[in-house]
Scaffold this motif. Structure first.
Motif, PDB file in Angstrom:
ATOM      1  N   ALA A 107       0.684  -1.162   0.012  1.00  0.00           N
ATOM      2  CA  ALA A 107       0.159  -0.014  -0.141  1.00  0.00           C
ATOM      3  C   ALA A 107       0.916   1.292   0.002  1.00  0.00           C
ATOM      4  CB  ALA A 107      -0.775  -0.212   1.037  1.00  0.00           C
ATOM      5  N   ILE A 108       1.957   1.311   0.767  1.00  0.00           N
ATOM      6  CA  ILE A 108       2.952   2.549   0.628  1.00  0.00           C
ATOM      7  C   ILE A 108       3.526   2.817  -0.579  1.00  0.00           C
ATOM      8  CG2 ILE A 108       4.783   3.368   1.949  1.00  0.00           C
ATOM      9  CD1 ILE A 108       4.130   1.813   4.411  1.00  0.00           C
ATOM     10  N   GLU A 109       4.085   1.648  -1.172  1.00  0.00           N
ATOM     11  CA  GLU A 109       4.468   1.723  -2.510  1.00  0.00           C
ATOM     12  C   GLU A 109       3.587   2.247  -3.461  1.00  0.00           C
ATOM     13  OE1 GLU A 109       7.158   1.628  -5.637  1.00  0.00           O
ATOM     14  OE2 GLU A 109       7.605   1.439  -3.277  1.00  0.00           O
ATOM     15  N   ARG A 110       2.269   1.926  -3.381  1.00  0.00           N
ATOM     16  CA  ARG A 110       1.355   2.234  -4.403  1.00  0.00           C
ATOM     17  C   ARG A 110       0.791   3.667  -4.148  1.00  0.00           C
ATOM     18  NH1 ARG A 110      -1.824  -1.663  -7.217  1.00  0.00           N
ATOM     19  NH2 ARG A 110      -0.099  -3.298  -7.952  1.00  0.00           N
ATOM     20  N   PHE A 111       1.125   4.165  -2.886  1.00  0.00           N
ATOM     21  CA  PHE A 111       0.764   5.414  -2.757  1.00  0.00           C
ATOM     22  C   PHE A 111       1.801   6.198  -3.401  1.00  0.00           C
ATOM     23  CE2 PHE A 111      -2.501   4.664   0.463  1.00  0.00           C
ATOM     24  CZ  PHE A 111      -3.492   5.468   0.296  1.00  0.00           C
ATOM     25  N   ARG A 112       3.292   5.823  -3.172  1.00  0.00           N
ATOM     26  CA  ARG A 112       4.273   6.506  -3.701  1.00  0.00           C
ATOM     27  C   ARG A 112       4.404   6.671  -5.194  1.00  0.00           C
ATOM     28  NH1 ARG A 112       9.371   4.332  -0.845  1.00  0.00           N
ATOM     29  NH2 ARG A 112      10.536   5.997  -2.219  1.00  0.00           N
ATOM     30  N   HIS A 113       4.045   5.454  -5.784  1.00  0.00           N
ATOM     31  CA  HIS A 113       3.909   5.280  -7.212  1.00  0.00           C
ATOM     32  C   HIS A 113       2.550   4.617  -7.692  1.00  0.00           C
ATOM     33  CE1 HIS A 113       8.524   6.022  -6.963  1.00  0.00           C
ATOM     34  NE2 HIS A 113       8.453   5.122  -6.064  1.00  0.00           N
ATOM     35  N   PRO A 114       1.686   5.283  -8.009  1.00  0.00           N
ATOM     36  CA  PRO A 114       0.378   5.086  -8.263  1.00  0.00           C
ATOM     37  C   PRO A 114       0.401   4.132  -9.458  1.00  0.00           C
ATOM     38  CG  PRO A 114       0.191   7.320  -7.602  1.00  0.00           C
ATOM     39  CD  PRO A 114       1.558   6.900  -7.664  1.00  0.00           C
ATOM     40  N   VAL A 115      -0.409   3.079  -9.373  1.00  0.00           N
ATOM     41  CA  VAL A 115      -0.593   2.045 -10.598  1.00  0.00           C
ATOM     42  C   VAL A 115      -1.939   2.109 -10.843  1.00  0.00           C
ATOM     43  CG1 VAL A 115      -0.086  -0.109 -11.674  1.00  0.00           C
ATOM     44  CG2 VAL A 115       1.644   1.092 -10.139  1.00  0.00           C
ATOM     45  N   ASP A 116      -2.353   2.136 -12.319  1.00  0.00           N
ATOM     46  CA  ASP A 116      -3.780   1.771 -12.788  1.00  0.00           C
ATOM     47  C   ASP A 116      -4.077   0.595 -12.693  1.00  0.00           C
ATOM     48  OD1 ASP A 116      -6.133   2.604 -13.492  1.00  0.00           O
ATOM     49  OD2 ASP A 116      -5.614   2.743 -15.607  1.00  0.00           O
ATOM     50  N   THR A 117      -4.941   0.116 -12.211  1.00  0.00           N
ATOM     51  CA  THR A 117      -5.659  -1.388 -12.049  1.00  0.00           C
ATOM     52  C   THR A 117      -6.234  -1.690 -13.482  1.00  0.00           C
ATOM     53  OG1 THR A 117      -7.788  -0.747 -11.043  1.00  0.00           O
ATOM     54  CG2 THR A 117      -6.022  -1.309  -9.571  1.00  0.00           C
ATOM     55  N   HIS A 118      -6.307  -2.934 -13.725  1.00  0.00           N
ATOM     56  CA  HIS A 118      -6.734  -3.434 -14.891  1.00  0.00           C
ATOM     57  C   HIS A 118      -7.413  -4.964 -14.479  1.00  0.00           C
ATOM     58  CE1 HIS A 118      -2.841  -5.166 -15.110  1.00  0.00           C
ATOM     59  NE2 HIS A 118      -3.494  -6.102 -15.538  1.00  0.00           N
TER      60      HIS A 118
END
Length: 302
Positions: A107-118
């Motif tokens: 979660a911390i990594e995704r907040f730092r580097h957002p990724v679009d889900t698919h």
């Protein structure tokens, strides 16, 4: 000498079937969530999958315990088997701690580097299915727990209520993610929903660890149960001479209580036994999951 057959009645077999169905339901949703997690890059689905691992294992141990009771084998090695159940639950909590650390790091990594889900559609429909299934099992286990109280069934309906609530949060998170797909801020919905699931996961770990650690250390009786015992003793105060204390220990979902009472020397054993049977039946009725032993004594137990 072989132990006598325990409560191998239709009532326990019905409970065993409900607990088994709960395990099978947890396992089925686990396999579906695993597939959905592999097809998507949703952190919410992955976190929910990690949470489901520990809960599926917990349901398996609960099924094994109820199966043993239904077969009438609960009387052999009561303390050891109960301790093994508590230790197994702590191992489940350990697995869940590892899952929590992995999910929080993600979660911390995704907040730092957002990724679009698919391709989260499968995960969304699996979460909807799991919410409905767990709600159904929660209500059924609640009804049977109220009709025939049991520590395992009590914990089971609480577990499936918790599972239904978490799956509902997953549905909401994935639904918002799809509804606002394309918006810049929507990239943060998935890790935010993952943090909500992490909160439920942390709560589960806390409940498992505090309860089972205390049981392994033979936690003393809660004050409320001590008051139940004192009230029962007060109701029989003219049937014995003195109260020389009590000892207690916990083993899994069962609490063992020993009471030491002194009786009038002129009483026959039959008269003392009548008081013992009456007090034992009253306490076991008021303290679910208890096994009471009342021993005649003339001095305080060491």
């Amino acid at each position: 000498m072989a132990a006598k057959a325990g409560p191998a009645s239709s009532e326990y077999r019905i409970k065993e079937r409900y607990v088994r169905n709960g395990f099978l339901a947890s396992f089925s949703t686990f396999t579906l969530k695993l597939t959905a997690s592999l097809l998507s890059n949703s952190l919410t689905i992955f976190t929910d999958l990690l949470r489901n691992v520990g809960e599926t294992i917990a349901c398996y141990f609960a099924w094994r315990t109820m199966r043993r009771i239904a077969k009438g084998k609960a009387g052999a090695y009561d303390y050891g088997y109960g301790k093994a159940e508590s230790l197994s639950s702590l191992l489940v909590a350990g697995v869940m701690v590892v899952s929590l650390v992995i999910a929080l790091a993600g979660a911390i990594e995704r907040f730092r580097h957002p990724v679009d889900t698919h391709r989260v559609e499968l995960g969304f429909f699996v979460a909807v299915y799991a919410t409905g299934l767990n709600t159904l099992l929660w209500r059924r286990k609640y009804r049977i727990s109220r009709a025939s109280p049991s520590p395992i069934m009590e914990s089971q309906w609480h577990l499936f209520r918790h599972k239904a609530m978490v799956n509902g949060c997953v549905v909401g998170g994935l639904g918002l993610d799809q509804a606002f797909d394309g918006a810049p801020w929507a990239l943060y919905i998935d890790p935010a929903a993952s943090l909500v699931v992490c909160g439920f996961l942390a709560y589960s770990i806390y409940n498992i660890a505090t309860k089972n650690t205390a049981d392994l250390l033979d936690r003393a009786l809660d004050e409320s149960l001590q008051l139940v015992i004192l009230r029962a003793l007060a109701g029989h105060f003219d049937e014995y001479v003195a109260f020389h204390g009590l000892r207690s220990r916990r083993s899994g979902t069962t609490v063992f209580i020993e009471l030491f009472l002194e009786f009038e020397g002129s009483q026959t054993m039959a008269e003392a036994q009548k008081t013992i049977d009456s007090l034992k039946a009253e306490l076991e009725r008021q303290i679910p999951g208890s096994r009471i032993v009342i021993a005649p004594a003339t001095a305080k137990a060491v």
